[in-house]
Enzyme design. Structure first.
Site, short mmCIF file in Angstrom:
data_model
loop_
_atom_site.label_atom_id
_atom_site.label_comp_id
_atom_site.label_asym_id
_atom_site.label_seq_id
_atom_site.Cartn_x
_atom_site.Cartn_y
_atom_site.Cartn_z
N LEU A 1 42.70 44.97 37.30
CA LEU A 1 42.13 43.73 36.81
C LEU A 1 40.84 43.36 37.52
CD1 LEU A 1 45.21 41.34 36.42
CD2 LEU A 1 44.12 42.76 34.67
N SER A 2 40.77 43.70 38.80
CA SER A 2 39.62 43.28 39.58
C SER A 2 39.38 44.25 40.71
CB SER A 2 39.86 41.86 40.14
OG SER A 2 38.74 41.42 40.86
N SER A 3 38.12 44.36 41.10
CA SER A 3 37.78 45.24 42.21
C SER A 3 36.53 44.72 42.89
CB SER A 3 37.54 46.67 41.71
OG SER A 3 36.42 46.73 40.85
#
Length: 326
Positions: free
Chosen positions: A97-99
């Site tokens: 979802l996020s990095s």
């Protein structure tokens, strides 16, 4: 080791690691277009934006904590937090979802954004908040807006930013729709891959604004003429980001490359052409064009955004090679 000593040791480790990262980015030439970004990377503590992250271990994931009382674990975690590498920071059911993007790539994108003092910037994709902190350090909190669809991401970004001493505007919403209440913007930068450039962004930009976004494994830089028109070319570098979530999410398709020569199957530039012309060219057609045009580099491709259509092109917006994006 007491809490105060632990905090001091972590701060010293982080300062040394941050200095090493800045030297590495310097050597890469990533911010050559705007060396003023060096000061932001020297100042903003990345480890506060990745209090945990995931690294591949035997096909799974391993968590490293900076608060560990084991000095070797703590040092290893800090080195990882300041590595010039992307860090996965939020997973859900196996989906990323996020990095936190590779810092040298972030530096290059920020340099290519070509901000000026007083510019108002919209970031699409809040992520950890690290990129927004770099922007806020350069321009000031009130000049930076960052938006993300996931409340858990924006809440975490706000915490990280506050911990680092930055307070840009963090909005929970669909990035494809922009943030009209904060417009007009002089710059828009996306940290997620798009299928096409939302026309809503153009309407929220001042004439002459610059939009930089990942698209089709590349980075497109557009100049906005007005609310109904923008145009620009791709930068030379490849770029792979988490897809935009919401109304503008890219279609996920994989082309069948069976029967194509190995040099095409393994060519990152050929795959870029396939991604850019998705659905308009069959792999064999794309290969014939690619060979005929001398295996063109990314800089030869561009995108035009109009009020009623958007298309990608090779060499010339009105030339023979053009593919609709919407």
């Amino acid at each position: 080791m007491g809490a105060h000593a632990l905090h001091r040791d972590l701060a010293e480790l982080a300062a040394a690691a941050r200095t090493a990262l800045v030297r590495e980015i310097d050597a890469s030439g990533a911010w050559a277009a705007d060396p003023a970004w060096r000061a932001a990377f020297e100042a903003v503590p990345r480890h506060l934006f990745v209090p945990y992250y995931y690294v591949g271990v035997m096909g799974g994931y391993e968590r490293r904590w900076g608060e560990s009382r084991d000095p070797r674990t703590r040092e290893k975690w800090v080195r990882g937090a300041y590595a010039d590498a992307p860090l996965a920071t939020r997973l859900r059911d196996g989906e990323l979802l996020s990095s936190s993007s590779q810092p040298s790539l972030m530096a290059m994108m920020l340099a290519e954004l070509r901000v000026r003092d007083g510019d108002r910037v919209l970031e699409i994709g809040a992520g950890t908040g690290y990129n927004a902190a770099l922007l806020a350090h350069r321009l000031g909190d009130d000049r930076v807006t960052t938006v993300d669809l996931e409340p858990e991401i924006t809440e975490a970004a706000r915490r990280h930013l506050a911990a680092a001493g930055y307070h840009p505007v963090v909005v929970t919403g669909d990035g494809a729709r922009g943030v009209p209440e904060r417009a007009p913007f002089d710059r828009i930068i996306a940290t997620c891959t798009l299928a096409s450039v939302p026309t809503a962004w153009l309407a929220q930009c001042r004439p002459g604004a610059r939009i930089l976004s990942p698209l089709a494994t590349g980075l497109i830089v557009l100049t906005v003429r007005d609310a109904g028109h923008a145009e620009g070319r791709f930068l030379h570098t490849p770029a792979y980001f988490v897809p935009l979530r919401g109304a503008g999410r890219p279609d996920e398709e994989s082309a069948d490359l069976e029967g194509l020569p190995r040099r095409a199957r393994e060519s990152e530039l050929f795959r870029f052409l396939l991604a850019l012309s998705r659905g308009s060219l069959e792999p064999q057609e794309a290969y014939a064009l690619w060979e005929r045009e001398g295996q063109p580099s990314r800089e030869r491709y561009g995108i035009t955004v109009g009020a009623d259509r958007e298309w990608a092109w090779l060499d010339d917006p009105e030339g023979p090679y053009a593919w609709p994006l919407r």
